[in-house]
Design a protein around this motif. Structure first.
Motif, PDB file in Angstrom:
ATOM      1  N   TRP A 269       0.835  -1.202   0.000  1.00 42.87           N
ATOM      2  CA  TRP A 269       0.000   0.000   0.000  1.00 42.87           C
ATOM      3  C   TRP A 269       0.868   1.250   0.000  1.00 42.87           C
ATOM      4  CZ3 TRP A 269      -4.962   0.041  -1.183  1.00 42.87           C
ATOM      5  CH2 TRP A 269      -5.670  -1.170  -1.107  1.00 42.87           C
ATOM      6  N   ARG A 270       2.030   1.151   0.735  1.00 47.41           N
ATOM      7  CA  ARG A 270       2.907   2.313   0.723  1.00 47.41           C
ATOM      8  C   ARG A 270       3.552   2.453  -0.655  1.00 47.41           C
ATOM      9  NH1 ARG A 270       7.290   1.793   4.763  1.00 47.41           N
ATOM     10  NH2 ARG A 270       8.470   1.212   2.934  1.00 47.41           N
ATOM     11  N   ASN A 271       3.915   1.295  -1.240  1.00 48.87           N
ATOM     12  CA  ASN A 271       4.551   1.324  -2.556  1.00 48.87           C
ATOM     13  C   ASN A 271       3.709   2.064  -3.582  1.00 48.87           C
ATOM     14  OD1 ASN A 271       6.633  -0.106  -1.636  1.00 48.87           O
ATOM     15  ND2 ASN A 271       6.132  -2.033  -2.665  1.00 48.87           N
ATOM     16  N   ILE A 272       2.401   1.771  -3.547  1.00 46.04           N
ATOM     17  CA  ILE A 272       1.564   2.354  -4.598  1.00 46.04           C
ATOM     18  C   ILE A 272       1.360   3.853  -4.387  1.00 46.04           C
ATOM     19  CG2 ILE A 272      -0.816   2.060  -3.705  1.00 46.04           C
ATOM     20  CD1 ILE A 272      -1.449   0.875  -6.542  1.00 46.04           C
ATOM     21  N   LEU A 273       1.617   4.309  -3.149  1.00 45.17           N
ATOM     22  CA  LEU A 273       1.449   5.745  -2.897  1.00 45.17           C
ATOM     23  C   LEU A 273       2.711   6.556  -3.195  1.00 45.17           C
ATOM     24  CD1 LEU A 273      -0.707   5.559   0.338  1.00 45.17           C
ATOM     25  CD2 LEU A 273      -1.455   6.162  -1.963  1.00 45.17           C
ATOM     26  N   GLU A 274       3.809   5.830  -3.481  1.00 47.81           N
ATOM     27  CA  GLU A 274       5.034   6.556  -3.818  1.00 47.81           C
ATOM     28  C   GLU A 274       4.883   7.208  -5.191  1.00 47.81           C
ATOM     29  OE1 GLU A 274       8.113   3.704  -3.541  1.00 47.81           O
ATOM     30  OE2 GLU A 274       8.177   3.816  -1.351  1.00 47.81           O
ATOM     31  N   PRO A 275       5.739   8.224  -5.491  1.00 49.65           N
ATOM     32  CA  PRO A 275       5.559   8.924  -6.769  1.00 49.65           C
ATOM     33  C   PRO A 275       5.735   8.016  -7.992  1.00 49.65           C
ATOM     34  CG  PRO A 275       7.100  10.095  -5.361  1.00 49.65           C
ATOM     35  CD  PRO A 275       6.768   8.834  -4.648  1.00 49.65           C
ATOM     36  N   ARG A 276       6.637   6.997  -7.901  1.00 47.57           N
ATOM     37  CA  ARG A 276       6.922   6.195  -9.098  1.00 47.57           C
ATOM     38  C   ARG A 276       5.669   5.552  -9.697  1.00 47.57           C
ATOM     39  NH1 ARG A 276       7.799   0.820  -9.582  1.00 47.57           N
ATOM     40  NH2 ARG A 276       7.762   0.637  -7.329  1.00 47.57           N
ATOM     41  N   PRO A 277       4.848   4.869  -8.880  1.00 50.77           N
ATOM     42  CA  PRO A 277       3.702   4.257  -9.547  1.00 50.77           C
ATOM     43  C   PRO A 277       2.463   5.136  -9.621  1.00 50.77           C
ATOM     44  CG  PRO A 277       3.958   3.328  -7.353  1.00 50.77           C
ATOM     45  CD  PRO A 277       4.906   4.466  -7.468  1.00 50.77           C
ATOM     46  N   ARG A 278       2.663   6.467  -9.563  1.00 48.61           N
ATOM     47  CA  ARG A 278       1.473   7.318  -9.570  1.00 48.61           C
ATOM     48  C   ARG A 278       0.565   7.074 -10.783  1.00 48.61           C
ATOM     49  NH1 ARG A 278       2.518  12.107  -6.290  1.00 48.61           N
ATOM     50  NH2 ARG A 278       2.462  10.435  -4.782  1.00 48.61           N
ATOM     51  N   ILE A 419       3.024  -4.012  -6.982  1.00 46.24           N
ATOM     52  CA  ILE A 419       1.783  -3.302  -6.650  1.00 46.24           C
ATOM     53  C   ILE A 419       0.560  -3.923  -7.334  1.00 46.24           C
ATOM     54  CG2 ILE A 419       2.802  -1.052  -6.116  1.00 46.24           C
ATOM     55  CD1 ILE A 419       2.059  -0.213  -8.976  1.00 46.24           C
ATOM     56  N   ARG A 420       0.767  -5.081  -7.981  1.00 42.58           N
ATOM     57  CA  ARG A 420      -0.336  -5.620  -8.781  1.00 42.58           C
ATOM     58  C   ARG A 420      -1.550  -5.986  -7.930  1.00 42.58           C
ATOM     59  NH1 ARG A 420       1.800  -9.867 -12.322  1.00 42.58           N
ATOM     60  NH2 ARG A 420       3.034  -8.101 -13.031  1.00 42.58           N
ATOM     61  N   GLN A 421      -1.298  -6.639  -6.798  1.00 44.29           N
ATOM     62  CA  GLN A 421      -2.440  -7.071  -5.984  1.00 44.29           C
ATOM     63  C   GLN A 421      -3.184  -5.890  -5.397  1.00 44.29           C
ATOM     64  OE1 GLN A 421      -1.806 -10.140  -3.178  1.00 44.29           O
ATOM     65  NE2 GLN A 421      -2.333 -11.658  -4.738  1.00 44.29           N
ATOM     66  N   VAL A 422      -2.407  -4.891  -4.959  1.00 41.75           N
ATOM     67  CA  VAL A 422      -3.051  -3.707  -4.396  1.00 41.75           C
ATOM     68  C   VAL A 422      -3.850  -2.996  -5.479  1.00 41.75           C
ATOM     69  CG1 VAL A 422      -2.633  -1.473  -3.330  1.00 41.75           C
ATOM     70  CG2 VAL A 422      -1.273  -3.413  -2.668  1.00 41.75           C
TER      71      VAL A 422
END
Ligand code: FRU
Length: 492
Positions: A269-278, A419-422
């Motif tokens: 969940w934190r990963n998907i909130l980082e700028p890279r996967p915006r 981030i696929r599952q999230v």
């Protein structure tokens, strides 16, 4: 809905695979999940417009309908306006949303088999409660149980199939949904004339539910699920049985590697909130939101009600639901055959353009139809009715070969593994939340703003088509491990 269950594993390799008994049973169980979902989507609109159902659960509404045959336009638009009736339809999606949160934990701890079994049993209880319902509470609890079934099965239907046909299988899920909707339309058409026919319509969902529960007992757990839960040797054994060959080392190693990679993802969940996967976050949220704002669900889930509101007769309304259901199913087949040759963007853009055109014409025709048929005296002009039905079918076909199936799985295609599952969880949740909201407010909204509702859908479809044109890269024929390259070359 491909939440997790149908998510591609990430590598475009060709493993040794045969169509074994396991694969066949898996396909049947997976199909039952989609079929039941579609059946429950399609059945409620017909049921709530049946006279015997209204007599029992909404007598004042039935009275209003009968008395208002010769009154104002507004009464036509408002003849089904009841929060109780919409709750009967919408409660399923709220329960599905909540259940999917628990379902992912059950799947993680006890495996997919357990989740599919729980889903099948929930469907069975729900259809029985609905079939014997004595009052609205029974009905709504029954629909909530069906929602629990949807939540559990949709995120846990197992995949034993190699990546080379996974694209078609992803659309296969939506295909099963449309078959379910069509079946519901046909059954409602048959039961509408029987006394208490609504009970038959609702209880029949128990048949695929039993098949699903039995299928879940017969199936082994999926290799991924076993490996992820630490049963590595058993996972390999099952993989060999599923594939019908001992030669599974490459695929097995990939599964182990993928499971280890997934475990290393500390906080997705934190990963998907980082700028890279915006861009991924934006797409995973907006695609399901837009998919709902097309308005498709009010047509598929309220078809006979909608046709009655538009002035069609009793029999014609049920028949029109069958015709539009058939178009929905056939157009989904078009998608299966064209998604890998034309590509995702072309389907999205063509589907969007076709929906825009048909929604404009639908809004125009409804206003004309209102003058012709809703004045209470004149009957609805037959050619007018046929043309309106034709336009609605054009709109449904456009959705069915574009946003319908692609809306469920394009996210898993564009998201990297971490981030696929999230991403997929966000997709399913946004979808269910907005399906619930739209199903709940539809009847009162059409009562108050009439055909303008279709103009709102039109505005949404224009926006989403522009969004696709600007934001979505083409992912046809791109191996998932190269998806980052696609994003690097994309302005977003
Ligand atoms: O075929 C259209 C139907 O399919 C769904 O999008 C589910 O995948 C439903 O919400 C809709 O009613």
């Amino acid at each position: 809905m491909a939440g997790g269950g149908f998510v591609a594993h990430g590598r475009r390799k060709t493993y040794e695979d045969r169509v074994t008994t396991f694969v066949v049973i898996t396909c049947i169980v997976a199909a039952m999940g989609g079929l039941l979902f579609g059946y429950d989507v399609g059945i409620s609109g017909g049921v709530i417009s049946m006279e015997s159902f209204l007599k029992k659960f909404f007598p004042s509404g039935l009275e209003k309908q009968k008395n208002n045959k010769a009154t104002t336009h507004e009464s036509e638009y408002c003849k089904f306006d009841s929060q109780l009736l919409t709750s009967f339809t919408s409660s399923l999606y709220l329960a599905a949303l909540l259940a999917s949160f628990f379902a992912s934990d059950v799947t993680r701890i006890s495996g997919r088999k357990a989740s599919v079994f729980i889903g099948g049993i929930a469907f069975l209880i729900g259809s029985n409660l609905n079939g014997i319902a004595m009052n609205m509470i029974f009905l709504i609890i029954g629909r909530l149980m069906l929602g629990v079934g949807v939540g559990f099965t949709n995120q846990s239907v197992p995949v034993y199939l190699s990546t080379k046909i996974r694209g078609a299988i992803n659309i296969g899920f939506q295909m099963a949904v449309t078959i379910g909707i069509l079946t519901a339309g046909l059954i409602n058409y048959g039961t509408e004339t029987i006394e208490d026919g609504w009970r038959v319509s609702l209880a029949l969902a128990g048949v695929p539910a039993i098949m699903m529960a039995i299928g879940a007992v017969l199936l082994p757990d999926t290799p991924n699920s076993l490996i992820e839960r630490g049963y590595t040797e058993k996972g390999k054994l099952i993989l060999q049985r599923i594939r019908g060959t001992k030669d599974v080392n490459e695929e097995f190693n990939d599964l182990v590697e993928a499971s280890e990679a997934a475990k290393k993802v500390e906080d997705p969940w934190r990963n998907i909130l980082e700028p890279r996967p915006r861009p991924h976050l934006v797409i995973c949220t907006l695609i399901p939101l837009f998919q709902r704002l097309t308005g498709i669900h009010v047509i598929t889930s309220y078809a006979p009600v909608l046709f009655k509101i538009l002035g069609f007769g009793e029999n014609a309304s049920f028949m029109s639901a069958v015709i539009s259901g058939l178009v929905n199913m056939l157009a989904t087949i078009v998608s299966i055959h064209s998604v890998d040759s034309f590509g995702r963007r072309i389907l999205f853009l063509e589907g969007g353009a076709q929906m825009i055109l048909s929604l404009i014409l639908i809004a125009v025709r409804i206003t004309i139809a209102v003058q012709l048929g809703f004045n209470g005296e004149g009957s609805y002009a037959k050619t007018e009715a046929n043309f309106l039905l034709f336009l609605i079918c054009v709109y449904i076909a456009a959705f069915a070969w574009s946003w319908g199936p692609l809306g469920w799985w394009i996210n898993s295609e564009i998201c990297p593994l971490d981030i696929r599952q999230v991403g997929q969880a966000i997709n399913v949740s946004v979808n269910m939340l907005f399906t619930f909201l739209i199903a709940q407010v539809f009847l009162s909204t059409i009562c108050h703003i009439r055909f303008v509702l279709f103009l709102l859908f039109l505005g949404a479809v224009i926006t989403m088509t522009i969004f696709i044109a600007l934001f979505l890269p083409e992912t046809k024929n791109i191996p998932i491990e190269e998806m980052n390259r696609v994003w690097k070359g994309h302005w977003f």
